[in-house]
Structure formats: C-alpha cells, structure tokens
Design an enzyme around this catalytic site. Structure first.
Site, PDB file in Angstrom:
ATOM      1  N   HIS A  15       0.845  -1.199   0.000  1.00 50.04           N
ATOM      2  CA  HIS A  15       0.000   0.000   0.000  1.00 50.04           C
ATOM      3  C   HIS A  15       0.876   1.243   0.000  1.00 50.04           C
ATOM      4  O   HIS A  15       2.092   1.174   0.170  1.00 50.04           O
ATOM      5  CB  HIS A  15      -0.987   0.005   1.179  1.00 50.04           C
ATOM      6  CG  HIS A  15      -0.370   0.248   2.530  1.00 50.04           C
ATOM      7  ND1 HIS A  15      -1.098   0.656   3.622  1.00 50.04           N
ATOM      8  CD2 HIS A  15       0.905   0.136   2.986  1.00 50.04           C
ATOM      9  CE1 HIS A  15      -0.313   0.784   4.674  1.00 50.04           C
ATOM     10  NE2 HIS A  15       0.895   0.474   4.317  1.00 50.04           N
ATOM     11  N   CYS A  34       5.935   6.256   4.549  1.00 48.83           N
ATOM     12  CA  CYS A  34       4.774   5.484   4.054  1.00 48.83           C
ATOM     13  C   CYS A  34       4.129   6.154   2.846  1.00 48.83           C
ATOM     14  O   CYS A  34       3.253   5.577   2.199  1.00 48.83           O
ATOM     15  CB  CYS A  34       3.749   5.300   5.161  1.00 48.83           C
ATOM     16  SG  CYS A  34       4.367   4.323   6.528  1.00 48.83           S
ATOM     17  N   HIS A  40       4.984   0.141  -0.280  1.00 55.69           N
ATOM     18  CA  HIS A  40       5.743  -0.803   0.540  1.00 55.69           C
ATOM     19  C   HIS A  40       4.782  -1.887   0.991  1.00 55.69           C
ATOM     20  O   HIS A  40       3.569  -1.745   0.846  1.00 55.69           O
ATOM     21  CB  HIS A  40       6.377  -0.095   1.749  1.00 55.69           C
ATOM     22  CG  HIS A  40       5.364   0.494   2.679  1.00 55.69           C
ATOM     23  ND1 HIS A  40       4.782   1.715   2.456  1.00 55.69           N
ATOM     24  CD2 HIS A  40       4.783  -0.001   3.791  1.00 55.69           C
ATOM     25  CE1 HIS A  40       3.912   1.967   3.407  1.00 55.69           C
ATOM     26  NE2 HIS A  40       3.868   0.941   4.235  1.00 55.69           N
ATOM     27  N   HIS A  42       3.435  -5.198   3.723  1.00 53.52           N
ATOM     28  CA  HIS A  42       3.344  -5.736   5.083  1.00 53.52           C
ATOM     29  C   HIS A  42       2.852  -7.174   5.017  1.00 53.52           C
ATOM     30  O   HIS A  42       2.111  -7.540   4.106  1.00 53.52           O
ATOM     31  CB  HIS A  42       2.313  -4.963   5.924  1.00 53.52           C
ATOM     32  CG  HIS A  42       2.669  -3.541   6.167  1.00 53.52           C
ATOM     33  ND1 HIS A  42       3.652  -3.151   7.052  1.00 53.52           N
ATOM     34  CD2 HIS A  42       2.162  -2.402   5.647  1.00 53.52           C
ATOM     35  CE1 HIS A  42       3.727  -1.835   7.063  1.00 53.52           C
ATOM     36  NE2 HIS A  42       2.839  -1.341   6.211  1.00 53.52           N
ATOM     37  N   ASP A  80      -5.099 -10.702  -0.355  1.00 61.34           N
ATOM     38  CA  ASP A  80      -3.762 -11.297  -0.276  1.00 61.34           C
ATOM     39  C   ASP A  80      -3.001 -11.094  -1.591  1.00 61.34           C
ATOM     40  O   ASP A  80      -3.541 -11.320  -2.674  1.00 61.34           O
ATOM     41  CB  ASP A  80      -3.878 -12.792   0.043  1.00 61.34           C
ATOM     42  CG  ASP A  80      -2.535 -13.399   0.397  1.00 61.34           C
ATOM     43  OD1 ASP A  80      -1.652 -12.672   0.901  1.00 61.34           O
ATOM     44  OD2 ASP A  80      -2.365 -14.618   0.165  1.00 61.34           O
ATOM     45  N   HIS A  81      -1.750 -10.666  -1.481  1.00 62.47           N
ATOM     46  CA  HIS A  81      -0.892 -10.405  -2.640  1.00 62.47           C
ATOM     47  C   HIS A  81      -1.523  -9.404  -3.604  1.00 62.47           C
ATOM     48  O   HIS A  81      -1.583  -9.619  -4.820  1.00 62.47           O
ATOM     49  CB  HIS A  81      -0.504 -11.715  -3.352  1.00 62.47           C
ATOM     50  CG  HIS A  81       0.497 -12.504  -2.557  1.00 62.47           C
ATOM     51  ND1 HIS A  81       0.150 -13.277  -1.476  1.00 62.47           N
ATOM     52  CD2 HIS A  81       1.839 -12.610  -2.673  1.00 62.47           C
ATOM     53  CE1 HIS A  81       1.229 -13.823  -0.965  1.00 62.47           C
ATOM     54  NE2 HIS A  81       2.271 -13.425  -1.661  1.00 62.47           N
ATOM     55  N   GLU A 124       0.019  -5.044  12.096  1.00 62.60           N
ATOM     56  CA  GLU A 124       0.635  -4.598  10.846  1.00 62.60           C
ATOM     57  C   GLU A 124       2.146  -4.824  10.879  1.00 62.60           C
ATOM     58  O   GLU A 124       2.752  -5.206   9.885  1.00 62.60           O
ATOM     59  CB  GLU A 124       0.327  -3.108  10.653  1.00 62.60           C
ATOM     60  CG  GLU A 124       0.873  -2.502   9.383  1.00 62.60           C
ATOM     61  CD  GLU A 124       0.903  -0.989   9.494  1.00 62.60           C
ATOM     62  OE1 GLU A 124       0.161  -0.327   8.776  1.00 62.60           O
ATOM     63  OE2 GLU A 124       1.679  -0.478  10.340  1.00 62.60           O
TER      64      GLU A 124
HETATM   65 NI    NI Z   1       2.480   0.556   5.676  1.00 60.50          NI
END
Ligand code: NI
Length: 149
Positions: A15, A34, A40, A42, A80-81, A124
């Site tokens: 995100h 961010c 980036h 998570h 996911d992904h 997170e």
């Molecule tokens: Ni983040």
C-alpha cells in the site's frame, strides 16, 4: 453462556499512504516514508473474533471450517498479494490499517451472520496493532432482529 473464539489469518499486501486532500508536501509530512510513491508491503496478521452461545451439540461458538471458508472467500482472496490502493474500498480513503480493519469488519459482519462478529484486530508490524469492535451500541440500536437480545 456466551464465549468467544478468535482465529488468526495472514495476508501479504502492499500500500501507499496518500490522500489527494493534501498537497504533496503535506502528504510527505503526514505519512513520512509510508508516502513513498513506490509503496511498501506488510505481512498483516488478521485476528477475527466471533462470540455467541456455545452450541449444546457441538460445544462450539462457530464451526471453524465455516469461518475459514467465509474469511478465505471474502478477505484472503480479495486482499492477499494485492496492492490495497487498487481495491475499490480505498478509492476514496487512505489505505491505513485502521481503515483496513473497519473494511474487513464491515465485509465479514454480514457474511458471518447469524454468528456475531465481535472484533477484527490486525497486527501490521511487530509494534503496530489496530482493532475495530464495530459501532458501539450497534446491535441494540438496529432493527427488530437484534431487539430481542
Ligand atoms: Ni504501511
């Protein structure tokens, strides 16, 4: 007798925290690294808590296989992904984990009924945790289906 059951899931997603409401420099000041234009990722750990009476026959609050089926279909397959920013949920709001938590709650709450979704919690990072327990007083304020409680 009411009891609670929590189960953990994991998604990997990317995100970028950014809002068109703010200027580029305000975005950088607000979101720091961010706001990196490349985004980036998570490994989000999602904890879903369901509450309710313990079924006399099965001894369970909810069938774990059913829970896995619903969460898999509604949440894991969807996020996911992926790049969270590309999901329609984040078309008009920042893809923070606060907002992801609320979105997952709102997706799962109707899908899990009649089981009662009590809470969605997301880790997170090692240090950042978020949770959403639904709107306060929601079940009492809504329609006749819950007025019996
Ligand atoms: Ni983040």
């Amino acid at each position: 007798m009411k009891a609670y059951f929590s189960r953990g899931y994991e998604i990997s997603a990317s995100h970028r925290l950014h809002t068109d409401v703010l200027s580029e420099s305000e975005n950088r000041a607000t979101f720091g690294k961010c706001n990196n234009p490349f985004g980036h990722g998570h490994n989000y750990r999602i904890e879903v808590t369901v509450g309710g009476p313990v079924d006399a026959a099965t001894g369970m609050v909810i069938d774990m296989v059913e829970l896995d089926t619903v969460v898999g279909r509604e949440v894991l397959q969807r996020f996911d992904h992926t790049n969270l920013n590309n999901d329609s949920i984040f078309a008009n709001q920042v893809s923070t984990t606060e907002n992801l938590c609320i979105a997952i709650y709102q997706i799962l709450m109707p899908a899990l009924q009649p089981a009662k979704l009590e809470r969605v919690r997301i880790e997170e990072t090692e240090n950042n945790f978020f949770e959403y327990p639904g709107r306060i007083g929601h079940s009492k304020a809504s329609g006749p289906a819950t007025a019996r409680l």
